[in-house]
Write an enzyme that holds these catalytic residues in place. Structure first.
Site, PDB file in Angstrom:
ATOM      1  N   GLU A 119       0.836  -1.200   0.000  1.00 32.67           N
ATOM      2  CA  GLU A 119       0.000   0.000   0.000  1.00 32.67           C
ATOM      3  C   GLU A 119       0.871   1.251   0.000  1.00 32.67           C
ATOM      4  O   GLU A 119       1.492   1.589   1.016  1.00 32.67           O
ATOM      5  CB  GLU A 119      -0.926   0.015   1.220  1.00 32.67           C
ATOM      6  CG  GLU A 119      -1.851   1.217   1.220  1.00 32.67           C
ATOM      7  CD  GLU A 119      -2.702   1.307   2.481  1.00 32.67           C
ATOM      8  OE1 GLU A 119      -3.316   2.380   2.689  1.00 32.67           O
ATOM      9  OE2 GLU A 119      -2.743   0.334   3.249  1.00 32.67           O
ATOM     10  N   LYS A 250      -8.075 -14.683  16.705  1.00 31.45           N
ATOM     11  CA  LYS A 250      -8.107 -14.180  15.337  1.00 31.45           C
ATOM     12  C   LYS A 250      -9.451 -13.538  14.953  1.00 31.45           C
ATOM     13  O   LYS A 250      -9.885 -13.612  13.799  1.00 31.45           O
ATOM     14  CB  LYS A 250      -7.726 -15.278  14.345  1.00 31.45           C
ATOM     15  CG  LYS A 250      -6.288 -15.765  14.510  1.00 31.45           C
ATOM     16  CD  LYS A 250      -5.919 -16.815  13.501  1.00 31.45           C
ATOM     17  CE  LYS A 250      -4.443 -17.171  13.613  1.00 31.45           C
ATOM     18  NZ  LYS A 250      -4.103 -17.824  14.886  1.00 31.45           N
ATOM     19  N   HIS A 414      -2.206  10.505  -1.069  1.00 35.15           N
ATOM     20  CA  HIS A 414      -2.386   9.229  -1.761  1.00 35.15           C
ATOM     21  C   HIS A 414      -2.274   9.399  -3.271  1.00 35.15           C
ATOM     22  O   HIS A 414      -1.764   8.515  -3.973  1.00 35.15           O
ATOM     23  CB  HIS A 414      -3.724   8.602  -1.364  1.00 35.15           C
ATOM     24  CG  HIS A 414      -3.702   7.944  -0.029  1.00 35.15           C
ATOM     25  ND1 HIS A 414      -3.703   8.639   1.156  1.00 35.15           N
ATOM     26  CD2 HIS A 414      -3.649   6.626   0.312  1.00 35.15           C
ATOM     27  CE1 HIS A 414      -3.665   7.791   2.171  1.00 35.15           C
ATOM     28  NE2 HIS A 414      -3.630   6.568   1.683  1.00 35.15           N
TER      29      HIS A 414
END
Length: 421
Positions: A119, A250, A414
């Site tokens: 990312e 989890k 971004h």
């Protein structure tokens, strides 16, 4: 009742592509023969290449050469303790930020932190937060509590037997602790808390696990405890299960948020007004104004805690250092606070569920061990420090993203670092 427009649009899209007859044929069960992959636990170059003979078709030989590259083939055997049906490795880009100054009970120096992610903008954002925090003198950290849990479940004929079972467990807790701790050199059973739901009893078994994240450790120890119960308990047991899906393993859960399932860590820093202005390009008041909206949004949407994006930093650090990446689901809970201190800004995170280890699991693999070496936190004696650095990292991410949105820079960052490069 009005049908929502998004449902109507979805149905229209499906109708454009398919007829009911085609879908019925396409979605019907099929009994065509198939040949399953042969399971392999002990990998070698030969087993890897044998798998790839089956995979070439949808995949290409170029795909094979990328995943089963020479280094991955040569190291095949070393991965046998971490994965089954091994076919090679995927290369995830690794960035680094720092130095991040941590002034903690267990972590007390400057750290360079490796982050593995695909990312764009993530490493830059966390790096900016780290720069601001270090300019402010560093992040104070403390492990507040520790305990990895496993929650076996037991069934009984009725609620009376469930209650008698709990009484038996209380009376025999020392024998059960000895059975559990006989399986591990490092794990210690620190509490067993019974929870009754009529004819079912869950036992919340909490352990300290040394420098390991300890999930396999506590599973094996709890299995020994349960076998001791099954062999010796005077109350008839219907069935028992090693995990009753109560522990939050989890997954995000209220139990994990309140009591934690790993290490509970708190981290804080006071950002001077000048640092906020020069490094983050905004003001404390603007960050607080956005923070109030973000906090409201978290409450209205029912989030487990109130925070911006712990998962980003956790996933990147977990992958880079050989942690169990699936534990991000439970580790990414907690509370971010920002409060005015005159013209300055107090920022903190409290994270009840950080599951990391400096030994065991994926930390023994070469690249992941190298990631821990970058931190200087590989091996025994470093588990608590790694947990504190993890919380400090998440605080850096909170500072940076709140500042970016408050200043109106989030989208532009971004665009510059990702989509419009």
């Amino acid at each position: 009742m009005t049908i929502p427009t998004h449902v109507q649009a979805m149905l229209a899209r499906i109708r454009e592509k398919f007829t009911p007859e085609k879908l019925r044929a396409q979605m019907a069960a099929r009994d065509a023969p198939f040949r399953t992959l042969r399971p392999v636990r002990h990998a070698s170059e030969q087993t890897v290449l044998r798998y790839w003979k089956r995979l070439i078709g949808p995949a290409t030989t170029a795909d094979r050469d990328l995943i089963a590259d020479p280094a991955s083939l040569a190291a095949a055997e070393s991965y046998s303790g971490n994965i089954e049906n091994y076919i090679g490795t995927v290369k995830v880009p690794v960035g680094v930020i720092g130095p991040l100054r941590v002034n903690g009970i267990n972590a007390a120096r400057d750290y360079h932190i490796p982050l593995a992610t695909t990312e764009a903008a993530l490493v830059a954002s966390y790096g900016r937060g780290a720069f601001a925090a270090t300019k402010a003198g560093g992040i104070s950290t403390a492990v507040l509590y520790e305990g990895v849990i496993r929650t076996p479940a037991f069934t009984f004929e009725n609620i009376l037997n469930a209650g008698l079972f709990v009484e038996w467990v209380v009376q025999n807790i020392d024998r059960l602790r000895a059975a559990a701790e006989s399986t591990t050199r490092h794990g210690k059973l620190v509490s067993v808390e019974p929870v009754i739901d009529n004819d079912v009893v869950f036992l919340i078994c909490r352990y300290t696990t040394g420098d390991a994240s300890g999930q396999n450790m506590v599973t094996i120890a709890t299995h020994a405890l349960c076998e001791k119960i099954a062999a010796d308990c005077s109350v008839p047991i219907g069935r028992w299960y090693i995990e009753g899906n109560f522990s939050g393993d989890k997954k995000a859960s209220a139990l994990g948020l309140m009591t934690g399932r790993g290490r509970k860590v708190s981290a804080s820093v006071v950002l001077p007004a000048k640092v906020i202005e020069t490094v983050l390009g905004t003001t404390a008041q603007d960050m607080l104004a956005y923070g109030r909206i973000a906090d409201l949004g978290s409450k209205l949407s029912g989030q487990m805690g109130a925070q911006a994006h712990y998962a980003n930093g956790l996933a990147a650090l977990y992958i880079a250092t050989g942690q169990d990446a699936a534990c991000v689901a439970e580790s990414a809970m907690g509370f971010t606070r920002m409060e005015a201190r005159g013209d300055d800004l107090f920022c903190s995170v409290t994270m009840p569920n950080i599951l990391v280890g400096s030994v065991g699991g994926g930390t023994n693999l070469a690249s992941q061990g190298a990631g821990l070496n970058i931190l200087g936190l590989k091996g025994a004696g470093n588990g608590a420090a790694l947990a504190e650095v993890t919380a400090a990292l998440c605080l850096c991410g909170e500072i940076s993203i709140v500042a970016a949105i408050a200043a109106g820079d989030f989208t532009r960052a971004h665009e510059n670092l990702a989509r419009l490069r």
